[in-house]
Design a protein around this motif. Structure first.
Motif, mmCIF file in Angstrom:
data_model
loop_
_atom_site.group_PDB
_atom_site.id
_atom_site.type_symbol
_atom_site.label_atom_id
_atom_site.label_comp_id
_atom_site.label_asym_id
_atom_site.label_seq_id
_atom_site.Cartn_x
_atom_site.Cartn_y
_atom_site.Cartn_z
ATOM 1 N N LYS A 58 1.031 -11.839 23.607
ATOM 2 C CA LYS A 58 0.039 -11.297 23.400
ATOM 3 C C LYS A 58 0.440 -11.654 21.332
ATOM 4 O O LYS A 58 1.457 -11.473 20.595
ATOM 5 C CB LYS A 58 0.647 -10.267 23.207
ATOM 6 C CG LYS A 58 0.773 -9.505 24.957
ATOM 7 C CD LYS A 58 -0.478 -9.163 25.697
ATOM 8 C CE LYS A 58 -0.582 -9.073 26.880
ATOM 9 N NZ LYS A 58 -0.634 -10.171 27.686
ATOM 10 N N PRO A 59 -1.230 -11.302 20.805
ATOM 11 C CA PRO A 59 -1.473 -10.942 19.689
ATOM 12 C C PRO A 59 -0.789 -10.330 18.921
ATOM 13 O O PRO A 59 -0.687 -9.020 18.857
ATOM 14 C CB PRO A 59 -3.257 -11.227 19.037
ATOM 15 C CG PRO A 59 -3.405 -10.398 20.124
ATOM 16 C CD PRO A 59 -2.569 -11.080 21.244
ATOM 17 N N ALA A 60 0.153 -10.415 17.600
ATOM 18 C CA ALA A 60 0.694 -9.230 16.863
ATOM 19 C C ALA A 60 -0.740 -8.636 15.725
ATOM 20 O O ALA A 60 -1.857 -9.109 15.610
ATOM 21 C CB ALA A 60 1.512 -10.065 15.873
ATOM 22 N N ASN A 113 2.911 -12.765 11.175
ATOM 23 C CA ASN A 113 2.363 -12.423 13.245
ATOM 24 C C ASN A 113 1.247 -12.537 13.357
ATOM 25 O O ASN A 113 0.618 -13.175 14.376
ATOM 26 C CB ASN A 113 3.798 -11.500 14.003
ATOM 27 C CG ASN A 113 5.250 -12.129 13.935
ATOM 28 O OD1 ASN A 113 4.993 -13.172 13.781
ATOM 29 N ND2 ASN A 113 6.061 -10.682 14.064
ATOM 30 N N ARG A 131 7.323 -15.656 20.260
ATOM 31 C CA ARG A 131 7.885 -14.678 19.709
ATOM 32 C C ARG A 131 7.219 -12.866 19.894
ATOM 33 O O ARG A 131 6.507 -13.285 20.123
ATOM 34 C CB ARG A 131 6.628 -15.534 18.315
ATOM 35 C CG ARG A 131 6.869 -14.632 16.679
ATOM 36 C CD ARG A 131 7.904 -14.753 16.423
ATOM 37 N NE ARG A 131 8.192 -16.529 15.339
ATOM 38 C CZ ARG A 131 7.843 -16.866 13.802
ATOM 39 N NH1 ARG A 131 7.615 -15.582 13.338
ATOM 40 N NH2 ARG A 131 7.975 -18.113 13.882
ATOM 41 N N ALA A 182 -1.335 -14.683 15.681
ATOM 42 C CA ALA A 182 -2.773 -14.077 16.718
ATOM 43 C C ALA A 182 -3.288 -14.702 16.531
ATOM 44 O O ALA A 182 -4.069 -14.700 17.673
ATOM 45 C CB ALA A 182 -2.642 -12.723 15.984
ATOM 46 N N PRO A 188 5.603 -9.834 19.071
ATOM 47 C CA PRO A 188 4.355 -9.906 18.393
ATOM 48 C C PRO A 188 4.615 -8.559 17.996
ATOM 49 O O PRO A 188 3.817 -6.940 17.575
ATOM 50 C CB PRO A 188 3.179 -9.323 19.369
ATOM 51 C CG PRO A 188 4.574 -8.750 20.664
ATOM 52 C CD PRO A 188 5.452 -9.253 20.369
ATOM 53 N N PRO A 216 4.563 -6.139 14.379
ATOM 54 C CA PRO A 216 2.628 -6.096 13.398
ATOM 55 C C PRO A 216 3.124 -6.021 12.172
ATOM 56 O O PRO A 216 3.486 -5.562 11.160
ATOM 57 C CB PRO A 216 2.160 -4.695 13.685
ATOM 58 C CG PRO A 216 3.740 -3.748 13.819
ATOM 59 C CD PRO A 216 4.052 -4.614 15.038
#
Lengths: 393, 333
Positions: free
Chosen positions: B206-208, A136, A128, A140, A130, A132
């Motif tokens: 990576k985090p959104a 999503n 997926r 995180a 990232p 914003p």
């Protein structure tokens, strides 16, 4: 909150499906078209009678493509429901609301995918991007630490439930064994003639502790469609109507998509409690009135939670409730007579609704003798839905 | 190296890599000009006959470093030779044989290490150049930074010949004995076995980041484990949300967690295995002492992790750009 005005006023009149396989060899759209075509034929209506279509937001097949393929023509109602398998019974609820309100005469609900040969849900969200957005951002909390798959999301809640309630992996195995026993005598099931023992369950490899491989449902290619109309119209059709006594959706306090880890305890599925409350109130029935249940079984632990939330047993007691063959054919509350998603196919819950229809019609391969009423649930761990179906009493 | 061709290789030293070749083109002004322009060499002796005469060279001369260029076979010729290598061994020349033997030794990679040229005199337009190459040295197997391998050196000699130079390749060696040598080149390569290196672990996904949750990851980058706090009713919340579920306030700040808590639940992930992580992978839901819960990695043996264990966070940086809390057993030390 009072009983739903449409309760008992609508019916399922047609079901249709493709074969359930691991590699369909055809497009997802073609599978959808085949299933919708079969369901319309089963209902004894013409494609042009269909005025509405409902599916999942996760389905890739546009209703209009199916409508063009089958000459359905004008649509006056179309809708899509979110939350993966939680949408299953919700599609039927949308259809029932639409036909009851006179927005459409016949509504088709469908779900089609190549979920084994194509995009495998079991692989999780590892790829997926990232972007914003809020969905999503929710992930995180899990993606960077490696909690990536539906199995892992369920397992993290289940470990707590098992710890507090003293449930064991063997208890989960009882559910898998029952599903596979039923699948073994269902020729449509992928695991036809392949029952398992509790020992097989215990010996299967870990996927995510505390879940073994045999706690996890299959991945399937296939499609299922369902036709809904009013009870009145249903009387003129070939099959005896399967009355929708109640249809409900539910999202609960502290709701999250698969990862509701921040609720007061991790011992229930509050969203299924919201569904159950509506089902029993609207149908005027209760768990004791049910002759069988189709309980969403993507992973075994949430079957225990559902038995508790639906009121079949007290909180924390499901592990004892399921013992002694109670949930097998011939027991007090047979569940998933088609083999469930562990045994028959993973159609995001839609094949379970079709099984409930066959049971009420009285011609299921693993028919529950004298069945009159049955409860069906949709995807667990997410905002979900449920149905109570019965004969036209 | 499972195969050792040392003897066969030694026998190749001193052998000509094939019949001498003759340049496709005479030394000529257009190629000289293109070369000098491409190299950015503005020396007038390459363009201007008067300048060449003035410099005592008798006219335009070719840049000395073009020595090998005159004798090159061109792209098509190179392809022809490569397609013949290995398919028909009777057409192998000594160089082909050497390369095949080295390949068979597992020394399948190649890197050019150095090239030395010596110029006997300048070349002038109209000259015809012939070239003869021999295998000068093949080293023992050496350990190098790139892996084990052998160095080989070929010696190329360049001659000026006239129109009487034989078109029959088999007669050319004899003709070169009477020809004027104009330069030489030693070309050294390393044929080596590529080292089996473990595939690099891809970075963690990576985090959104949105305006709602970025503070949490920014805090970790600064070494702080932050918890969102409603400034209206002081209720703590995690994961981040834009408003307080208790009082609806959109106003919030953060507190820094002490990082202490206990394992509320956990899993050990076995499948599917994503290359960014090590498996079996324990992940815990930690109930922080401040009251919120957080999903995080734990450095506890998967065999011994248990609900109720006291843990303490440290902040670890992954892939140079992602900081996350990792919980260790809190031994009270």
């Amino acid at each position: 909150m009072s009983a739903h005005s449409f309760a008992g006023e609508t019916a399922i009149v047609g079901i249709g499906a493709t074969e359930f396989s691991k590699d369909s060899g055809r497009s997802e759209l073609r599978l959808a078209v085949e299933a919708v075509k079969a369901a319309i034929a089963d209902a004894g209506i013409k494609p042009s009678d269909v005025g509405g279509m409902v599916t999942y937001s996760s389905d890739t097949n546009p209703d209009v493509d199916i409508a063009r393929s089958l000459g359905i023509g004008d649509l006056t109602f179309f809708s899509r429901i979110h939350y993966g398998g939680g949408a299953a019974c919700g599609t039927v609820q949308q259809a029932a609301l639409a036909v009851h309100a006179g927005v459409a005469d016949y509504v088709v609900c469908y779900r089609a995918f190549n979920e084994r040969s194509g995009n495998r849900f079991g692989a999780g969200v590892q790829g997926r991007a990232p972007m914003p957005n809020a969905e999503n951002a929710h992930l995180a909390s899990y993606i960077p630490v490696g909690l990536l798959t539906p199995a892992s999301w369920v397992a993290l809640a289940a470990q707590r439930y098992m710890h507090v309630n003293g449930a064991t992996s063997e208890d989960l195995g009882v559910i898998a064994v029952a599903d596979r026993k039923h699948a073994a005598t269902n020729p449509k099931a992928w695991f036809y003639e392949q029952p398992i023992t509790l020992e097989d369950h215990q010996n299967s490899r870990w996927i995510v502790e505390p879940l073994h491989l045999l706690d996890c449902c299959q991945e399937t290619d296939g499609a299922q469609a369902i036709v809904v109309t009013t009870k009145e119209r249903a009387k003129d059709l070939p099959h005896a109507p399967v009355v929708i006594q109640a249809a409900a959706q539910g999202s609960g306090a502290g709701q999250d998509m698969m990862t509701s880890y921040y609720r007061d305890d991790l011992l229930g599925l509050p969203e299924m409690s919201v569904v159950a409350r509506q089902l029993w109130e609207s149908s005027g029935m209760g768990p004791d009135d049910m002759d069988a249940a189709i309980l969403y079984d993507h992973f075994t632990p949430y079957v225990l939670y559902q038995l508790e939330e639906l009121g079949f047993c007290k909180k924390g007691e499901a592990k004892d409730f399921i013992k002694g063959g109670r949930i097998e054919l011939g027991g007090d509350l047979p569940i998933n007579m088609h083999g469930g998603q562990l045994g028959e196919a993973y159609l995001h819950g839609m094949n379970g609704i079709a099984e409930a229809v066959r049971q009420v019609r009285g011609h299921a391969v693993n028919q529950v003798d004298g069945l009159e009423r049955i409860v069906v649930t949709a995807g667990t761990g997410v905002p979900t839905s449920g149905l109570v179906l019965s004969h036209d009493a | 190296m499972s195969v050792d061709h040392s003897e066969a290789l030694a026998a190749l030293v001193g052998m000509s890599t094939g019949f001498p070749t003759v340049a496709l083109d005479l030394v000529n002004e257009p190629m000289i000009r293109h070369w000098a322009e491409a190299m950015g060499d503005t020396n007038p002796v390459y363009f201007d006959a008067v300048a060449g005469v003035t410099a005592g060279l008798g006219g335009i001369v070719a840049p000395p470093t073009m020595l090998q260029a005159w004798s090159m076979v061109g792209l098509t010729g190179t392809l022809k030779r490569e397609s013949s290598r290995g398919e028909k061994k009777d057409l192998e020349n000594a160089n082909d044989t050497m390369m095949r033997l080295l390949d068979e030794e597992g020394l399948t990679s190649v890197v050019a290490t150095n090239c030395e040229q010596e110029y006997d005199r300048p070349l002038r337009p109209g000259e015809r150049i012939a070239m003869r190459a021999t295998i000068e040295t093949i080293s023992d197997v050496k350990k190098t930074g790139l892996g084990v391998g052998r160095f080989t050196t070929s010696l190329s000699e360049f001659f000026s010949v006239d129109e009487s130079f034989p078109s029959d390749p088999s007669l050319r060696d004899a003709a070169l004995a009477k020809a004027e040598r104009v330069g030489t080149m030693r070309f050294r390569i390393l044929k080596f076995a590529p080292q089996a290196s473990a595939p690099a672990k891809p970075p963690r996904p990576k985090p959104a980041l949105t305006q709602d949750n970025a503070f949490f990851f920014e805090g970790l980058n600064e070494g702080k484990l932050l918890i969102q706090r409603c400034t209206a009713c002081a209720t703590l919340r995690h994961p981040p949300l834009p408003a307080c579920g208790k009082c609806e306030s959109l106003e919030w700040d953060t507190i820094e967690s002490k990082g202490s808590g206990e394992i509320y639940s956990f899993v050990v992930v076995h499948y599917p295995q994503v290359p960014s992580f090590d498996y079996p992978l324990p992940i815990a839901l930690v109930a922080l002492d401040e009251g919120t819960r957080i999903v995080a990695n734990v450095s506890i043996d998967p065999e011994h992790i248990a609900i109720g264990q006291r843990v303490i966070a440290r902040i670890e940086t992954f892939d140079n750009d992602l900081s996350l809390p990792v919980f260790d057993l809190d031994t009270g030390a």
